[in-house]
Design a protein around this motif. Structure first.
Motif, mmCIF file in Angstrom:
data_model
loop_
_atom_site.group_PDB
_atom_site.id
_atom_site.type_symbol
_atom_site.label_atom_id
_atom_site.label_comp_id
_atom_site.label_asym_id
_atom_site.label_seq_id
_atom_site.Cartn_x
_atom_site.Cartn_y
_atom_site.Cartn_z
ATOM 1 N N THR A 102 0.854 -1.182 0.000
ATOM 2 C CA THR A 102 0.000 0.000 0.000
ATOM 3 C C THR A 102 0.894 1.237 0.000
ATOM 4 O O THR A 102 2.084 1.148 0.308
ATOM 5 N N PRO A 103 0.333 2.390 -0.333
ATOM 6 C CA PRO A 103 1.143 3.610 -0.244
ATOM 7 C C PRO A 103 1.750 3.788 1.155
ATOM 8 O O PRO A 103 2.910 4.190 1.283
ATOM 9 N N ARG A 104 1.002 3.488 2.184
ATOM 10 C CA ARG A 104 1.512 3.636 3.548
ATOM 11 C C ARG A 104 2.653 2.660 3.822
ATOM 12 O O ARG A 104 3.643 3.014 4.469
ATOM 13 N N SER A 105 2.531 1.427 3.345
ATOM 14 C CA SER A 105 3.609 0.464 3.591
ATOM 15 C C SER A 105 4.890 0.881 2.866
ATOM 16 O O SER A 105 5.985 0.693 3.380
ATOM 17 N N ILE A 106 4.762 1.497 1.708
ATOM 18 C CA ILE A 106 5.928 1.996 0.976
ATOM 19 C C ILE A 106 6.570 3.145 1.745
ATOM 20 O O ILE A 106 7.795 3.217 1.872
ATOM 21 N N GLN A 107 5.749 4.046 2.302
ATOM 22 C CA GLN A 107 6.283 5.141 3.122
ATOM 23 C C GLN A 107 7.065 4.599 4.312
ATOM 24 O O GLN A 107 8.155 5.080 4.625
ATOM 25 N N LEU A 108 6.499 3.601 4.981
ATOM 26 C CA LEU A 108 7.161 3.025 6.149
ATOM 27 C C LEU A 108 8.461 2.316 5.776
ATOM 28 O O LEU A 108 9.457 2.428 6.492
ATOM 29 N N LEU A 109 8.451 1.597 4.669
ATOM 30 C CA LEU A 109 9.669 0.935 4.205
ATOM 31 C C LEU A 109 10.757 1.961 3.878
ATOM 32 O O LEU A 109 11.920 1.778 4.244
ATOM 33 N N LEU A 110 10.376 3.020 3.190
ATOM 34 C CA LEU A 110 11.341 4.063 2.842
ATOM 35 C C LEU A 110 11.925 4.680 4.111
ATOM 36 O O LEU A 110 13.139 4.874 4.214
ATOM 37 N N LYS A 111 11.061 4.967 5.073
ATOM 38 C CA LYS A 111 11.523 5.546 6.333
ATOM 39 C C LYS A 111 12.530 4.615 7.017
ATOM 40 O O LYS A 111 13.569 5.055 7.511
ATOM 41 N N GLU A 112 12.236 3.334 7.000
ATOM 42 C CA GLU A 112 13.137 2.346 7.610
ATOM 43 C C GLU A 112 14.473 2.295 6.869
ATOM 44 O O GLU A 112 15.535 2.283 7.489
ATOM 45 N N TYR A 113 14.434 2.291 5.534
ATOM 46 C CA TYR A 113 15.664 2.230 4.743
ATOM 47 C C TYR A 113 16.503 3.494 4.909
ATOM 48 O O TYR A 113 17.729 3.434 4.925
ATOM 49 N N LEU A 114 15.846 4.649 5.017
ATOM 50 C CA LEU A 114 16.574 5.905 5.230
ATOM 51 C C LEU A 114 17.302 5.875 6.570
ATOM 52 O O LEU A 114 18.460 6.268 6.662
ATOM 53 N N ARG A 115 16.602 5.398 7.599
ATOM 54 C CA ARG A 115 17.219 5.297 8.927
ATOM 55 C C ARG A 115 18.392 4.334 8.883
ATOM 56 O O ARG A 115 19.475 4.613 9.378
#
Length: 106
Positions: free
Chosen positions: A28-41
């Motif tokens: 979902t768009p939200r799951s992609i946002q969360l994955l990106l946030k995790e990868y950035l961290r």
């Protein structure tokens, strides 16, 4: 066979979704946002990046480097060219900056 099936080398997809998350469900768009946030961290990069900012940067970069508006419209999936034209304002501002820096009489 779709272009995606050809790319994946599969005659039939294992799922109706191209990208899947846990349990084989579509992202979902939200799951992609969360994955990106995790990868950035994980990568030690600034947390302020978002899928929307990446998309916006992509479009602006294309326009700043000579892509035509119709091609960018197609890549972004906009049905109306006026939606894509929003990115030209950023591109025009960049053009002004380059002109001001480079022109001897600016």
């Amino acid at each position: 066979m779709t272009a995606i099936q050809t790319y994946l080398g599969e005659p039939t997809p294992a799922s109706e979704f191209l990208w899947v998350g846990e349990g084989g469900k579509g992202l979902t768009p939200r799951s992609i946002q969360l994955l990106l946030k995790e990868y950035l961290r994980w990568a030690g990069l600034p947390a302020g990046l978002s899928p929307h900012k990446i998309r916006h940067s992509f479009a602006t970069h294309l326009l700043n480097h000579g892509a035509d508006l119709r091609s960018v419209q197609e890549m972004l999936g906009h049905s109306q060219i006026t939606t894509t034209q929003i990115y030209t304002a950023v591109s025009t501002e960049r053009m002004r900056q380059v002109y001001d820096q480079a022109h001897p009489r600016a």
